[in-house]
Design a protein around this motif. Structure first.
Motif, short mmCIF file in Angstrom:
data_model
loop_
_atom_site.label_atom_id
_atom_site.label_comp_id
_atom_site.label_asym_id
_atom_site.label_seq_id
_atom_site.Cartn_x
_atom_site.Cartn_y
_atom_site.Cartn_z
N PHE A 1 4.88 48.67 74.95
CA PHE A 1 4.11 49.97 73.58
C PHE A 1 3.56 51.49 75.01
O PHE A 1 3.81 51.93 74.37
CB PHE A 1 2.92 49.47 73.34
N ASP A 2 3.43 50.86 76.00
CA ASP A 2 3.23 52.22 77.19
C ASP A 2 4.84 53.07 77.62
O ASP A 2 4.35 53.81 77.31
CB ASP A 2 2.12 51.51 78.41
N GLY A 3 5.80 52.10 77.56
CA GLY A 3 6.85 52.77 77.75
C GLY A 3 7.66 53.45 77.13
O GLY A 3 8.45 54.36 76.68
N LEU B 1 6.28 56.97 76.11
CA LEU B 1 6.75 57.64 76.90
C LEU B 1 8.01 57.54 76.64
O LEU B 1 8.51 59.13 76.96
CB LEU B 1 6.07 57.41 78.20
N LEU B 2 8.49 57.07 76.65
CA LEU B 2 9.71 57.05 75.83
C LEU B 2 10.38 58.25 74.94
O LEU B 2 11.41 58.77 75.04
CB LEU B 2 10.09 55.95 75.21
N ASP C 1 4.48 58.47 64.12
CA ASP C 1 3.81 59.16 64.57
C ASP C 1 5.03 60.32 65.32
O ASP C 1 5.07 61.55 65.47
CB ASP C 1 3.04 58.55 65.25
N ASN C 2 6.00 59.91 65.26
CA ASN C 2 7.13 60.81 66.36
C ASN C 2 8.46 61.12 65.63
O ASN C 2 9.22 60.97 65.57
CB ASN C 2 7.64 59.82 67.77
N GLY C 3 8.12 60.80 63.87
CA GLY C 3 9.42 61.48 63.54
C GLY C 3 10.18 60.46 62.93
O GLY C 3 11.97 60.78 62.86
N VAL C 4 10.65 58.89 63.95
CA VAL C 4 11.74 57.98 64.00
C VAL C 4 11.72 57.22 63.11
O VAL C 4 10.69 56.45 62.88
CB VAL C 4 11.34 57.74 65.40
#
Length: 398
Positions: A158-160, A163-164, A200-203
Motif C-alpha cells: 500500500f505504501d508503494g 506513492l505510485l 481519492d486519486n480519481g482512478v
C-alpha cells in the motif's frame, strides 16, 4: 444446501487431441515440441457439464433458425440470480451488461476509460494479459508488485501504491480478485483500502473476477464493488461462467458497474457497436450453467481442491527443495523452484526437455515470477500424478 446432481467421473481422462484445443495446438509454437503433457493454459480438462451441452443441442434442434436473437429476461436473471445465491451480491438488471469475454472486456474498458499514453496500475506477478492488453492499446503499465512474505503469502504494497498514484497519476488500476496466478482471495479490508486509494486519486478500478466462483472450502469470494461506498463508486467488475463451467470457447462474460457516472456512458458505448449483444449459443450455455450446474461446480471444486492437497503433499514429500503455495481459489498451483538455483531458461528446459510438461512459466506473469511456474491442476488425478512424478525425477537430476 446444494444438491449433488450425480456422481461425476473427474478421473476420466478426456482426449482433447483433434478438438482444436489451444493447449495442444499451440505447443509447437510456444514450447518447440508437440509431445508435451499440456498443463499450462487455464481451462479444465473435465467434460463441460451435460446441462450446458443439452441446452446448446436443444437450441440446434431440427427446424431451428439461427437468425438475429435478443437475450431473454431469463438470461439476465440467471446471471443476477447466480450472483445473489453464490456471492450474496444483489445486482439490478440495469447494472449489468454482456461482454464477449473477460480479456476482451479488459480491452474494451482500457479503451473506454483511459486515453492513449495513460498509465494503468497492475500488480505482478499477475495474469500476463493485464500487461499485454494495456501495452497493445497504447497505454503504459505501471507496476505495484505484490509483496511475498517469508511465510510464502502475498500482500499488497500500500505504501508503494500510494506513492505510485502521486508520481505516475494513473487513470486506471486493475485488480485481480481472486488473484491469478497465486490463487489468493483478497479480504474485504484490503479491497476497501485499494478502492479508497483509487477514489481519492480519481482512478477507475477494474476488477477481474473470472475466478470468483472457484473458491475453496472455508473461503468466500468478496466482490470488489461490495466492500464500501468508495468501491461501488469507482469499480468496474468483469466476470464470466467460462472458468467456472469450462466454457471459455463460448466467449460469454458480463460486466457490472454500480456507479451511474461510469455505467451510463460505458453501457451506451458498448451498445453503440453491439459489443453487448450475446450470441445465441452464449445465451443458451450461460443460462444453463448458472441455473442448472451448481452441483457440477461443487463436485469439480471438491476434486480440484483434493488435487491441490495431493500435489502439495507430493511436492513436500518428494521435492523438499520445492515449495507450493496452497491456493484459495482457481486451479493454478503456484510453485516456487528458486531453491534449485536454476535460472529461468534452465527451469523451462527442465520442464520441457526432461519432464516433458508444458507449464506457464513464472516470468510471463511479470515481476516476482522468476523461479516460479504455474501448474494447471484441473485435470484427472492420474494425469496430475504422472506430471508430478516426471517433475520429481527431473528435479532429482538437478
Amino acid at each position: 444446501m446444494i444438491m449433488k446432481e450425480q456422481n461425476y467421473d473427474f478421473d476420466n481422462v478426456v482426449d482433447r487431441r483433434l478438438t482444436d484445443a489451444t493447449k495442444i495446438e499451440e505447443l509447437e509454437e510456444k514450447y518447440g515440441r508437440c509431445d508435451l503433457l499440456p498443463l499450462w493454459i487455464a481451462d479444465m480438462d473435465f467434460a463441460t457439464p451435460k446441462p450446458v451441452l443439452d441446452a446448446m443441442r436443444g437450441r440446434l434442434a431440427d427446424g431451428s433458425v439461427l437468425g438475429y436473437t435478443t437475450a431473454p429476461a431469463s438470461f439476465w436473471n440467471s446471471i443476477t440470480g447466480w450472483l445473489r445465491r453464490r456471492h450474496g451480491w444483489e445486482v439490478d438488471r440495469t447494472e449489468i451488461d454482456y461482454i464477449p469475454g473477460v480479456k476482451k472486456g479488459l480491452g474494451l474498458c482500457v479503451n473506454f476509460f483511459t486515453r492513449p499514453g495513460d498509465r494503468v496500475v497492475i500488480q505482478p506477478p499477475v495474469y500476463h494479459s493485464f500487461r499485454s492488453v494495456v501495452e497493445g492499446n497504447g497505454r503504459v503499465p505501471v507496476e505495484n508488485p505484490l509483496i511475498l512474505g517469508d511465510d510464502g503469502n502475498y500482500t499488497i504494497d500500500f505504501d508503494g501504491l500510494e506513492l505510485l498514484m502521486l508520481e505516475q497519476r494513473p487513470s486506471m488500476m486493475i485488480v485481480c480478485n481472486p488473484h491469478n496466478p497465486v490463487g489468493l482471495q483478497w479480504d474485504a479490508a484490503t479491497l476497501a483500502r485499494v478502492a479508497e486509494i483509487c477514489r481519492d486519486n480519481g482512478v477507475v478500478l477494474l476488477s477481474d473476477e473470472i475466478y470468483a466462483d472457484l473458491t475453496f472450502s472455508g473461503v468466500r469470494h468478496i466482490p470488489t464493488a461490495t466492500v464500501s461506498d468508495a468501491a461501488a463508486e469507482v469499480t468496474v467488475t468483469l466476470g464470466a461462467p467460462s472458468k467456472s463451467f469450462n466454457i471459455p470457447g463460448l466467449a460469454s462474460a458480463w460486466t457490472v458497474v454500480r456507479s451511474p457516472r461510469l455505467r451510463e456512458p460505458f453501457f451506451a458505448w458498448l451498445e453503440s457497436s453491439e459489443f453487448d449483444t450475446p450470441p445465441l449459443m452464449a445465451v443458451a450455455a450461460t443460462e444453463a450453467a448458472y441455473s442448472r450446474c451448481a452441483g457440477w461446480l461443487e463436485n469439480a471444486l471438491s476434486y480440484i481442491e483434493a488435487n491441490a492437497d495431493f500435489a502439495i503433499n507430493f511436492i513436500s514429500r518428494e521435492m523438499p527443495r520445492v515449495k507450493a503455495l496452497r491456493p484459495q481459489a482457481g486451479f493454478g498451483l503456484w510453485i516456487d523452484f528458486r531453491d534449485l538455483g536454476l535460472d529461468d531458461a534452465a527451469l523451462t528446459s527442465m520442464f520441457v526437455d526432461r519432464a516433458m510438461i508444458a507449464v506457464s512459466d513464472g516470468p510471463s506473469f511479470g515481476t516476482g515470477g522468476n523461479g516460479f511456474v504455474r501448474l494447471n491442476i484441473a485435470c484427472a488425478r492420474p494425469v496430475l500424478a504422472e506430471a508430478l512424478s516426471r517433475v520429481a525425477k527431473a528435479v532429482g537430476g538437478c
